[in-house]
Design an enzyme around this catalytic site. Sequence first.
Site, PDB file in Angstrom:
ATOM      1  CG  HIS A 387       4.752  -1.915  -5.132  1.00  0.00           C
ATOM      2  ND1 HIS A 387       3.510  -1.486  -5.480  1.00  0.00           N
ATOM      3  CD2 HIS A 387       5.070  -1.304  -3.968  1.00  0.00           C
ATOM      4  CE1 HIS A 387       3.087  -0.634  -4.558  1.00  0.00           C
ATOM      5  NE2 HIS A 387       4.006  -0.507  -3.634  1.00  0.00           N
ATOM      6  CD  GLU A 440       9.879  -0.298   2.820  1.00  0.00           C
ATOM      7  OE1 GLU A 440      10.724   0.480   3.271  1.00  0.00           O
ATOM      8  OE2 GLU A 440       8.760  -0.460   3.319  1.00  0.00           O
TER       9      GLU A 440
END
Length: 504
Positions: A387, A440
């Site tokens: 991320h 996700e």
Amino acid sequence: MSKEVLTVAPTDTVTSACALMLERGVGSTVVLHDDRPVGILTERDLVRITADGADLATAMVSQWMTADPDSVASNAPVNDAFVSLRKHGYRHFPVVDGGRLVGIVSLRDLLKLAPILQIEDPGLPESRRGLEGVMVAETAVGDVRGTEGFYHYRQYNATELAEKRSMEDVWHLLYEGHLPDRAEREAFTAEIASLRQIPPAVKELLPAIANAGETFVPLDALRSAYSTLATSVGFRSWMDIDRATLRENAMRTSAVMPTLIMALYRLSQGKDPIDPHPDLSYAANYLYMLTGEVPDPGHARAIEQYLISTTDHGFNSSTFTARVITSTGADLGSAVVGAIGALSGPLHGGAPSRALDMLDAIGTPDQADAWIRQHVLAGEKIMGFGHRIYKTDDPRSVMLRGVAERLGGPMVDFAKQVEKTVVAVLAELKPGRQLYANVEFYAGVVMANVGLPRTLFTPTFTSSRVIGWTSHVLEQAADNRLIRPSAHYDGPPPPVPVPVPDTD
Ligand SMILES: CC(C)(COP(=O)(O)OP(=O)(O)OC[C@H]1O[C@@H](n2cnc3c(N)ncnc32)[C@H](O)[C@@H]1OP(=O)(O)O)[C@@H](O)C(=O)NCCC(=O)NCCS
């Protein structure tokens, strides 16, 4: 410096200031009060005034000038003034003596002097690849603290909201700035219900959109259908409508998105769309429109927690896209269409189905290490990991892992084993990058377990994030300045004479 400074008074109108600037051919004017510079009005301010739609004839300079401008003392070394102008990106500095204006110095003049005086040019600030760490706006919608693994909507921890509140409450919080009381909740829920229906003119076009391509790409179809809806209901530049109408555009957009997603999906399967259920909550209605059956409450709550946890997330790429488009004065529909486009990429919202595809490809826990190693060594990214902001566990992934565990099923245990292996392999092969599961990874597991087909994963993400986008559109429009950054040019040095075209 130039001693002939164009000055105006704070009480002058912007129109008269503009006329003087035009007459003198200068790009700025110093605003003087008692011989002291109290502001500067530049071309940039004029752009802001125009974008805000202010009445130039009555707008006063004091309302629009940049107050308390940085200045330079008349006895300051030229080098200092030059470095300061370059560093701040200013083009002009008022020159003061004992606080009184005595002249103005421009970057253009100093650039001419630089080679003669052998001043070292500090250059422009470095561009930041991917805008990493660049602050681009003020926002009261929410924020992400990457090193702490924490994010919030307004003043509340977002994952705590997902544990304790409904989607409608969180939506109200983002639009209205506070969590609703009972009466506010009832009114807000009724307002959402009244806006869920797809207008008949758009409904008629949906079969053509759903079956337009050789294969059904749900987000592409959604982008097209929503764009048609925005046109059909007549969304206009927010500069031409009042705040209440813009809010209505936002409510309608967020309320109808789930209906569009499910209608398009069913049509692509050769089935008729199912109308929204008037008595079901936002989340339960979402699953209802897929099958026509009132969903299991555990499944409805699981998807609701997913939706709440993905409603907003700082200045992510799609939210930033929505704000950039809004900053130009475009209508809310354009901002949302652009944001859908940004979300569709696998580096942003397109990852959850790919994360499940990866679990399929790995097959069994004993093959995980070899599979992951091979793909990372081949330079590939492992979907659902890493991320830009989080350098520790993504709090959404932690929460969704809990939701997945509550739902149960063999896929959950397998996903947990794969997560451990990916984190370990990445720590070994990409040391120091701090790569962990992102939202996700477990999102896919949760969505699959409540019965959503993989093609609906990214559209489902869209259905919650649109509430975040539109909250940001409302905020951007309320205090707008055109977003227009700069870039370092690194091509062949210009100007090269333009060659005359070859003739026969
Ligand atoms: C999310 C993401 C785009 C963030 O990107 P970013 O901040 O630009 O980070 P970078 O792509 O510069 O990655 C930094 C380093 O970590 C590595 N890395 C980052 N994510 C990785 C992943 N998922 N798998 C393998 N390596 C990864 C990069 O290869 C790079 O290594 P290098 O220094 O040897 O070049 C990136 O982590 C990614 O592509 N993840 C997979 C897609 C995904 O899950 N998207 C959903 C995001 S919510």
